[in-house]
Motif scaffolding. Structure first.
Motif, mmCIF file in Angstrom:
data_model
loop_
_atom_site.group_PDB
_atom_site.id
_atom_site.type_symbol
_atom_site.label_atom_id
_atom_site.label_comp_id
_atom_site.label_asym_id
_atom_site.label_seq_id
_atom_site.Cartn_x
_atom_site.Cartn_y
_atom_site.Cartn_z
ATOM 1 N N TYR A 110 15.479 12.833 -14.765
ATOM 2 C CA TYR A 110 16.400 11.741 -15.043
ATOM 3 C C TYR A 110 15.698 10.710 -15.916
ATOM 4 O O TYR A 110 14.531 10.413 -15.685
ATOM 5 N N GLY A 134 23.209 -2.254 -10.930
ATOM 6 C CA GLY A 134 23.959 -2.040 -9.704
ATOM 7 C C GLY A 134 23.813 -3.192 -8.731
ATOM 8 O O GLY A 134 24.596 -3.330 -7.808
ATOM 9 N N TYR A 156 21.528 -0.533 -1.921
ATOM 10 C CA TYR A 156 22.846 -0.673 -2.538
ATOM 11 C C TYR A 156 22.809 -0.282 -4.017
ATOM 12 O O TYR A 156 23.639 0.492 -4.489
ATOM 13 N N GLY A 157 21.816 -0.811 -4.729
ATOM 14 C CA GLY A 157 21.700 -0.491 -6.154
ATOM 15 C C GLY A 157 21.410 0.985 -6.360
ATOM 16 O O GLY A 157 21.826 1.579 -7.348
ATOM 17 N N GLN A 203 22.680 3.392 -4.966
ATOM 18 C CA GLN A 203 23.889 4.209 -4.997
ATOM 19 C C GLN A 203 24.451 4.327 -6.403
ATOM 20 O O GLN A 203 25.082 5.319 -6.737
ATOM 21 N N SER A 204 24.213 3.308 -7.237
ATOM 22 C CA SER A 204 24.748 3.429 -8.595
ATOM 23 C C SER A 204 23.959 4.475 -9.377
ATOM 24 O O SER A 204 24.457 5.064 -10.323
ATOM 25 N N GLN A 258 23.289 7.212 -8.096
ATOM 26 C CA GLN A 258 23.990 8.440 -7.752
ATOM 27 C C GLN A 258 25.202 8.658 -8.660
ATOM 28 O O GLN A 258 25.400 9.739 -9.176
ATOM 29 N N TYR A 259 26.000 7.615 -8.847
ATOM 30 C CA TYR A 259 27.223 7.905 -9.578
ATOM 31 C C TYR A 259 27.126 7.626 -11.071
ATOM 32 O O TYR A 259 28.001 8.034 -11.813
ATOM 33 N N GLU A 260 26.073 6.974 -11.519
ATOM 34 C CA GLU A 260 25.992 6.777 -12.968
ATOM 35 C C GLU A 260 25.003 7.717 -13.637
ATOM 36 O O GLU A 260 25.198 8.137 -14.763
ATOM 37 N N GLY A 317 23.603 10.370 -11.741
ATOM 38 C CA GLY A 317 23.770 11.675 -11.117
ATOM 39 C C GLY A 317 22.589 12.088 -10.265
ATOM 40 O O GLY A 317 22.477 13.241 -9.871
ATOM 41 N N ALA A 318 21.700 11.145 -9.987
ATOM 42 C CA ALA A 318 20.559 11.485 -9.141
ATOM 43 C C ALA A 318 21.044 11.645 -7.703
ATOM 44 O O ALA A 318 21.822 10.835 -7.232
ATOM 45 N N PRO A 319 20.596 12.686 -7.002
ATOM 46 C CA PRO A 319 21.000 12.835 -5.609
ATOM 47 C C PRO A 319 20.396 11.731 -4.741
ATOM 48 O O PRO A 319 19.393 11.118 -5.130
ATOM 49 N N SER A 320 21.007 11.501 -3.587
ATOM 50 C CA SER A 320 20.561 10.366 -2.784
ATOM 51 C C SER A 320 19.128 10.537 -2.308
ATOM 52 O O SER A 320 18.454 9.559 -2.002
ATOM 53 N N GLU A 321 18.628 11.777 -2.258
ATOM 54 C CA GLU A 321 17.248 11.988 -1.837
ATOM 55 C C GLU A 321 16.272 11.305 -2.803
ATOM 56 O O GLU A 321 15.268 10.736 -2.392
#
Lengths: 351, 374
Positions: free
Chosen positions: B35, B47, B326-327, B329-330, B332-334, B336-340
């Motif tokens: 990434y 984020g 919190y940041g 998580q962005s 993840q959706y911007e 595409g990194a997995p939460s791990e």
């Protein structure tokens, strides 16, 4: 020395707590490929419930449905995982901000959050899996599955397969949703019993958890030793314990939601499929094509090919699969209506 | 040179350096995972800071971990390692939820009642570990880890009881509305309130669309109070003396065991307070069946570590941690990194903060070495 020990302890605890966050997930999925190719104006996103995106169950299935949608139509798709119940609204808001046109809440745990988010964002369309609201707002769509239908089919298979005349059902947390599975299954078993002209006992037990594999295993082991030779589970993560117990006892088990044969190829008799991803994809596509989907609850069943049993039937006795397909047709054309509640079930067996 | 060394040795500078290096290593890890590091980190910051709503959410998310951080820090000052913060938090949630559902008084009575129930449950639960340590010398880490599990299953048990279980959900009913502590909580559900708040963009995004609540104010007040208690009162001196050196404390006439019990009681009470403010201030205002720990208490341990056990420091460390969660998580959706990956990033930053303790000796060696050759 003491302080050093404490610092070490703290660090160890931290590592523990951080690994605990990521526990239970082994695969890493790439959330979204570069959104360069095929820019689309329509964007669909989903929030998972606390199971996470690789839950081997409906969250994963829903995401697969969205990925499929992206490949087919070029729609932008996205997700956020929810770690705890208080994340639901926040995550929905977040995806709403990022410009999503349609937002999915996966699982009935998100029901209140979806309602809340829909209330404060009237211009965004929402949809939820496994929940039907009493008064559905005009920008919310409930998506339900007639889970009693595949449950009836696997119940029939179980009834045809059992040698001991005893089968079992292991549920997660009792709710209207799991009732569909339980009574559909029981009715299927009784239907087979009637056909065979014998009595089949059904033991039912709830684990009061969707994630306690150890408890699922204990319950199933008990059922097997009490003489059950086929168990059907509708218990999410708890069910993996049930399958585990089947492997150890070398008895039959019936999977749920997806084809769970890969968990124990020798012991999984069949699975009651509930194709969340397919429904997610279809509903999203309708919304994308400008169809008004809000304000109602859509149900998906055999008619829509969103539930069923897998084609693979190597573990079934000769002819059982073919007969099951006949039962399936009877449900499809309305000759048989599998029950969803206790009352309907009692009416069904009284017939 | 001396001045530079002095600044370098300050805990605050050390922490900032650690956070900075943490981000650099996090960037390297992101790059290694494929990434783009700079973009990813800027997404992370965006984020958090790009809208008032995000800042508001970070504060909401941080509040409970600031409080559990203070709770852990308090016990730490007395030489106790309260790894049971998680269990105390869960018990606080259970007690607040139960009381909040069973009773329905006007807010002036209801809110204190619900909060007190949480505080009392947390205190008692922390007190068990404290009592066992004081009376029988059983290590608080062992007992409280076990107590964490008991709390988890007890909470799940409460979720199954008919009186509390909300049908067709995995959790309990929410507490009665009179116990809510969101700012303008009732006003913003009315049509008039919605319309009025929607007119102002800032209010719309910070108040209307989030569960902004009074928790952070209480957390700040509590941090100052705990600092005062620890450093400006005789009781605080006793507690810290026990933490520094038990034998010396005993020799100088301080009741060590009594202070251990008190310390765990107070630490548990703070975690219970975190829980009750969480229940009253955040939807779904109830408890849900837990598959695993939600880590509010364990994150408090990290916060305490970053803050070097300073109660005031916990406010900032908690905000940093909450911001990362919190940041993250962005990412993840911007990106595409997995939460791990996000957890790894957070872990690296905390790890570097833990490493700051090696900076002072390094600085010493560097300066001494410099002098020798001069």
């Amino acid at each position: 020395m003491m302080r050093k020990g404490i610092v070490l302890g703290l660090t160890a605890a931290m590592v523990l707590s951080l690994t605990a966050c990521g526990g239970g997930k082994t695969e890493t999925t790439k959330a979204q490929e570069e959104t360069s190719g095929g820019k689309s104006s329509f964007s669909v996103a989903m929030i998972t419930d606390t199971g996470g995106i690789n839950d081997q169950s409906f969250n994963q299935s829903a995401w697969e449905g969205l990925t499929e949608l992206k490949n087919k139509t070029g729609a932008e798709v996205n997700y956020i995982e929810s770690k705890q119940a208080s994340d639901f609204v926040t995550n929905l808001e977040r995806l709403g901000d990022s410009g999503a046109n349609l937002l999915w809440g996966v699982g009935y745990a998100c029901a209140d959050a979806v309602l809340e988010a829909a209330g404060s964002n009237p211009d965004i369309q929402y949809a939820i899996i496994d929940n039907a609201y009493e008064n559905t707002p005009s920008n919310v769509t409930g998506v339900m599955f007639r889970a009693q239908e595949p449950s009836f089919l696997v119940g029939y298979v179980a009834g045809r397969t059992t040698q001991t005349g005893k089968v079992g059902f292991v549920g997660g947390i009792s709710s209207g949703l799991i009732d569909q599975f339980q009574y559909g299954f029981e009715a299927g078993v009784k239907y087979a019993a009637k056909e065979l002209g014998k009595d089949i006992d059904i033991s039912v037990q709830y684990a009061e958890s969707f994630s306690d594999a150890a408890k699922g295993k204990a319950i199933a082991a008990r059922m097997y030793s009490d003489g059950c030779d086929v168990i059907y589970h509708a218990a999410g993560g708890t069910g993996t314990g049930v399958i585990e117990a089947a492997k150890e006892a070398d008895k039959w088990v019936i999977g749920v939601d997806r084809d769970q044969a890969y968990l124990a190829p020798e012991n999984v008799l069949t699975s009651a499929l509930k194709l969340v991803g397919k429904a997610v994809q279809e509903v999203s596509e309708e919304a994308m094509n400008g169809k008004e989907i809000g304000g109602q609850t859509l149900t998906f069943g055999l008619q829509e090919d969103c539930v069923g049993i897998p084609e693979e039937h190597g573990n079934m006795a000769e002819g059982v699969y073919e007969d099951t397909l006949k039962v399936k047709d009877k449900i499809k054309n309305g000759e048989l209506t599998p029950p969803t509640t206790k009352e309907e079930y009692e009416a069904f067996i009284a017939k | 040179m001396d001045k530079a060394i002095k600044i370098l040795k300050k805990p605050l500078t050390m922490t900032l350096i650690a956070v900075f290096f943490g981000f650099i290593v996090a960037g390297i890890i992101l790059a290694a995972a494929g990434y783009p590091p700079v973009h990813s980190l800027s997404v992370l910051f965006d984020g958090v800071f790009s809208s008032p709503k995000h800042i508001s959410n970070v504060i909401i998310k941080s509040t409970p971990i600031i409080l559990t951080g203070i709770g852990v820090a308090f016990a730490f000052k007395t030489g106790l390692f309260n790894i049971g913060a998680e269990g105390q938090f869960i018990m606080g949630c259970v007690a607040s939820t139960v009381v909040g559902i069973l009773f329905d008084f006007p807010p002036v009575i209801q809110i204190p009642l619900v909060v007190l129930a949480g505080v009392a449950a947390g205190a008692l639960y922390g007190g068990i570990a404290g009592f066992l340590k004081a009376k029988f010398g059983i290590h608080e880490v062992l007992t409280s880890i076990m107590l964490n599990w008991i709390a988890l299953y007890f909470s799940n048990y409460i979720c199954t009881l008919n009186r509390f279980h909300k049908p067709d959900t995995i959790g309990t009913y929410p507490i009665n509305r009179s116990g809510y502590t969101m700012i303008l909580g009732n006003y913003k559900t009315t049509e008039a309130g919605k319309a009025a708040l929607a007119q102002n963009e800032f209010l719309r995004s910070t108040v209307l669309k989030t569960d902004v609540n009074v928790g952070i104010i209480i957390a700040v007040i509590l941090a100052v109070f705990i600092w005062f208690l620890l450093y400006k009162t005789a009781k605080g001196f006793e507690l810290r003396a026990v933490g520094f050196n038990k034998s010396a404390a005993e020799f100088s006439g301080i009741y060590v065991n009594k202070n251990i019990l008190h310390s765990m009681l107070i630490s548990g009470a703070i975690c219970g307070l975190a829980a009750s403010l969480y229940i009253t201030g955040n939807s779904p205002h109830g408890i849900a069946t837990l598959a695993a720990f939600e880590n509010t208490g364990f994150n408090g341990l990290s916060v305490c570590l970053i803050a070097a056990s300073s109660p005031i420091g916990c406010i900032f460390a908690g905000l940093l941690f909450g911001g990362l969660i919190y940041g993250g998580q962005s990412l993840q959706y911007e990106v595409g990194a997995p939460s791990e990956i996000i957890n790894i990033v957070i872990g690296v930053i905390v790890f570097f903060v833990a490493l700051t303790r090696i900076i002072p000796p390094l600085v010493d060696r560097f300066s001494k070495g410099g002098k020798k050759h001069a």
